[in-house]
Design an enzyme around this catalytic site. Structure first.
Site, PDB file in Angstrom:
ATOM      1  N   SER A 173       0.701  -5.970  -4.067  1.00 26.78           N
ATOM      2  CA  SER A 173       0.495  -4.598  -4.481  1.00 26.78           C
ATOM      3  C   SER A 173       0.739  -4.453  -5.982  1.00 26.78           C
ATOM      4  O   SER A 173       0.215  -5.247  -6.742  1.00 26.78           O
ATOM      5  CB  SER A 173       1.440  -3.724  -3.664  1.00 26.78           C
ATOM      6  OG  SER A 173       0.922  -2.470  -3.502  1.00 26.78           O
ATOM      7  N   ASP A 424      -7.232  -3.103   4.179  1.00 28.69           N
ATOM      8  CA  ASP A 424      -6.350  -2.453   3.207  1.00 28.69           C
ATOM      9  C   ASP A 424      -7.182  -1.624   2.226  1.00 28.69           C
ATOM     10  O   ASP A 424      -8.051  -2.158   1.549  1.00 28.69           O
ATOM     11  CB  ASP A 424      -5.597  -3.553   2.446  1.00 28.69           C
ATOM     12  CG  ASP A 424      -4.717  -2.993   1.341  1.00 28.69           C
ATOM     13  OD1 ASP A 424      -4.445  -1.767   1.351  1.00 28.69           O
ATOM     14  OD2 ASP A 424      -4.295  -3.784   0.479  1.00 28.69           O
ATOM     15  N   HIS A 449      -2.363  -4.202   4.214  1.00 32.98           N
ATOM     16  CA  HIS A 449      -1.814  -4.379   2.874  1.00 32.98           C
ATOM     17  C   HIS A 449      -0.759  -5.492   2.809  1.00 32.98           C
ATOM     18  O   HIS A 449       0.291  -5.400   3.438  1.00 32.98           O
ATOM     19  CB  HIS A 449      -1.184  -3.051   2.463  1.00 32.98           C
ATOM     20  CG  HIS A 449      -0.884  -2.921   1.007  1.00 32.98           C
ATOM     21  ND1 HIS A 449      -1.842  -3.044   0.030  1.00 32.98           N
ATOM     22  CD2 HIS A 449       0.270  -2.653   0.361  1.00 32.98           C
ATOM     23  CE1 HIS A 449      -1.289  -2.855  -1.154  1.00 32.98           C
ATOM     24  NE2 HIS A 449      -0.007  -2.613  -0.984  1.00 32.98           N
TER      25      HIS A 449
END
Ligand SMILES: *[C@@H]1O[C@H](CO)[C@@H](O)[C@H](O)[C@H]1NC(C)=O
Ligand SMILES: *[C@@H]1O[C@H](CO)[C@@H](O)[C@H](O)[C@H]1NC(C)=O
Ligand SMILES: *[C@@H]1O[C@H](CO)[C@@H](O)[C@H](O)[C@H]1NC(C)=O
Ligand SMILES: *[C@@H]1O[C@H](CO)[C@@H](O)[C@H](O)[C@H]1NC(C)=O
Ligand SMILES: *[C@@H]1O[C@H](CO)[C@@H](O)[C@H](O)[C@H]1NC(C)=O
Ligand SMILES: *[C@@H]1O[C@H](CO)[C@@H](O)[C@H](O)[C@H]1NC(C)=O
Length: 493
Positions: A173, A424, A449
């Protein structure tokens, strides 16, 4: 409130299951042999002094960032350093959900480091005054953070045993973005980067702002088309119903809200909260239960959507069924007395992240309500700029990231793996095609994710297992290449 402002919670918040929370019995759970990813990892916590402003020649103030160390598997000489960059929250959380790194450290005899990001957790430049004045936020940006990590790596390498250690950076991320940018900017400091679910292309004029919400929608539609359609219809249902005082009251009571809906802006808050849930479920649609941001079952979208069996329901009925779906997120444990649409996530640095999205990390997201299930919301930089000016006295720069790190010309990129799960929504801004021969893309069809950075789990889909094999093989290659280089350079003398 703009969509951007509630997305901030969601860039990286998926927490591992605490063993207790995971033992919740699901109705008709057929996945008995699933091992819950609830291992506790151990480490010591250290502190390291860094300049508040790396780019000043007059300001010599310093502060301490925290980092976690585990040297149990560190081999004697030039052990690889597995260096996980900090996300926008307490570093302990990210140590817990990055099981992949813990799983492979013993194979490589690696030293494990998790470094906290400045302005998050306890790495606060101005202590408890850090967020009390906008002036103190001035040193919160990616360039400063990357130099903190450069300094820390250089410091680690002052240990004679680590003098020629290869450094592999990891991140998912936001930390995945940082990992990629770190290898791009500091190839002489880090030898390779695993950048998982890193939306380095989620910027103006690079990625269509609609993609993100379309991916969320297709996750729901692919699970149950009635469900995504009902969500799309629910916005009008809410608007219509809450146009009267009695309708507002009805929703307040039927949904067990903590506070009555008093105004249009309360209704908007409720809608933002709902959008936020759909996005969170799409990001956290893992094949096993998790514990954060709320306790969630495996394949939470399936649980959310199972209540939707009929099309085109009347408004009240639709909203009653929607509430059942929402309970998967808001009341999975049955312990939540009322729904608080203003609750945040305490482990994450909300102000810090909001500030970052108001300065450098301007990541456009929008919806049209036709090709997605959200209420139409255009991307409006002017509106965001007003918000940022009012709250932080800053003007967002939506071009600066591409200037600093590149968004189109990556011909010089080497030794990076960009992995993205296609479920995601952040894969919209991810790198899905190889940039160069050694800066490659790994696409994982059935993953949400950052799934590949989590620990191995018997419920993992094949694509995730394959992605981890690729990571492991390339890390091995990067380490070997570096060792060879070091040998050539120093042993010939
Ligand atoms: C569980 O499965 C049984 C048989 O498949 C079914 O009859 C029952 O309704 C299910 N219960 C729930 C709560 O879904
Ligand atoms: C490193 O982690 C392993 C696994 O959690 C643990 O057994 C070991 O005690 C840890 N070592 C240190 C120095 O914390
Ligand atoms: C902030 O920190 C200082 C020094 O550590 C302490 O004296 C003060 O009580 C703290 N203030 C708050 C509001 O926590
Ligand atoms: C970038 O996108 C904005 C809208 O998001 C547009 O107004 C602008 O013209 C674009 N710039 C370029 C160089 O394409
Ligand atoms: C809103 O609901 C009322 C009845 O409560 C209905 O007459 C009206 O047509 C609805 N409006 C929309 C736009 O659905
Ligand atoms: C959560 O579930 C419990 C038990 O079913 C219920 O009593 C409570 O009202 C629910 N809370 C909300 C917010 O709906």
């Amino acid at each position: 409130m703009n969509i951007l402002k509630f997305l901030i919670f969601n860039l990286l918040i998926i927490f591992q299951c605490a063993i207790e929370a995971c033992s919740i019995e699901l109705e008709n759970n057929t996945d008995e042999e699933i091992v819950i990813d609830g291992l506790k990892y151990n480490y010591v916590i250290r502190k390291f002094k860094v300049p508040i402003n790396h780019f000043s020649f007059v300001d010599d103030r310093k502060f301490e960032i925290r980092y976690l160390v585990n040297n149990t598997w560190q081999k004697e000489i030039n052990a690889p350093i597995f260096f996980h960059l900090g996300n926008e929250g307490k570093i302990e959380i990210f140590a817990k959900i990055s099981g992949f790194l813990w799983d492979i450290a013993p194979i490589f005899g690696a030293l494990i480091i998790f470094a906290e990001h400045r302005y998050y957790g306890e790495s606060l430049p101005f202590g408890n005054k850090t967020f009390s004045s906008v002036k103190n936020l001035e040193y919160l940006n990616t360039q400063q953070a990357l130099l903190d990590y450069v300094n820390l790596i250089e410091f680690l390498r002052t240990d004679n045993k680590l003098k020629h250690s290869p450094v592999i950076v990891f991140g998912g991320s936001y930390a995945g973005q940082l990992a990629a940018w770190m290898r791009l900017k500091y190839p002489h400091i880090v030898q390779g980067a695993i950048a998982a679910s890193a939306p380095i292309l989620q910027f103006s004029n690079i990625t269509d702002c609609h993609l993100f919400t379309r991916i969320v929608t297709s996750d729901f539609r692919n699970t149950n088309p009635i469900c995504s359609k009902a969500i799309r219809q629910s916005w009008d249902a809410i608007t219509n119903l809450t146009s009267t005082a009695s309708g507002k009251r009805w929703l307040f009571i039927m949904w067990n809200l903590c506070k009555p809906l008093r105004s249009k802006s309360d209704v908007q808050k409720l809608k933002d909260w709902l959008s936020n849930i759909y996005i969170t479920l799409a990001m956290a649609n893992y094949p096993y239960p998790i514990d954060f941001p709320a306790p969630l079952p495996a394949f939470s979208i399936k649980h959310f959507c199972k209540h939707f069996t009929k099309n085109d329901l009347p408004h009240e009925k639709l909203l009653m069924i929607l509430k059942k779906g929402i309970d998967v997120y808001a009341n999975f444990t049955g312990q939540n007395p009322c729904i608080d649409i203003e609750s945040g996530i305490p482990e994450l640095g909300t102000i810090g992240w909001d500030y970052q999205t108001c300065t450098e990390l301007v990541m456009p997201i929008c919806s049209d309500g036709i090709n997605d299930m959200f209420e139409p919301q255009s991307w409006n930089l002017k509106e965001i700029a007003e918000y940022c000016k009012k709250n932080y006295k800053v003007v967002p720069n939506d071009q600066i990231i591409c200037k600093q790190y590149g968004c189109t010309d990556f011909e010089t990129a080497t030794n990076i793996v960009f992995s993205n799960g296609l479920m995601d929504p952040w894969s919209a801004g991810g790198v899905l095609k190889d940039l160069t021969r050694s800066a490659i893309a790994v696409v994982i069809p059935n993953a949400a994710h950052g799934l590949d950075l989590r620990g191995a789990n018997s419920a993992d889909p094949h694509g995730v297992i394959r992605a981890r094999d690729i990571h492991r093989n390339l890390i091995k290659k990067w380490i070997n290449d570096y060792d060879e280089l070091v040998n050539q350079k120093y042993e010939s003398n």
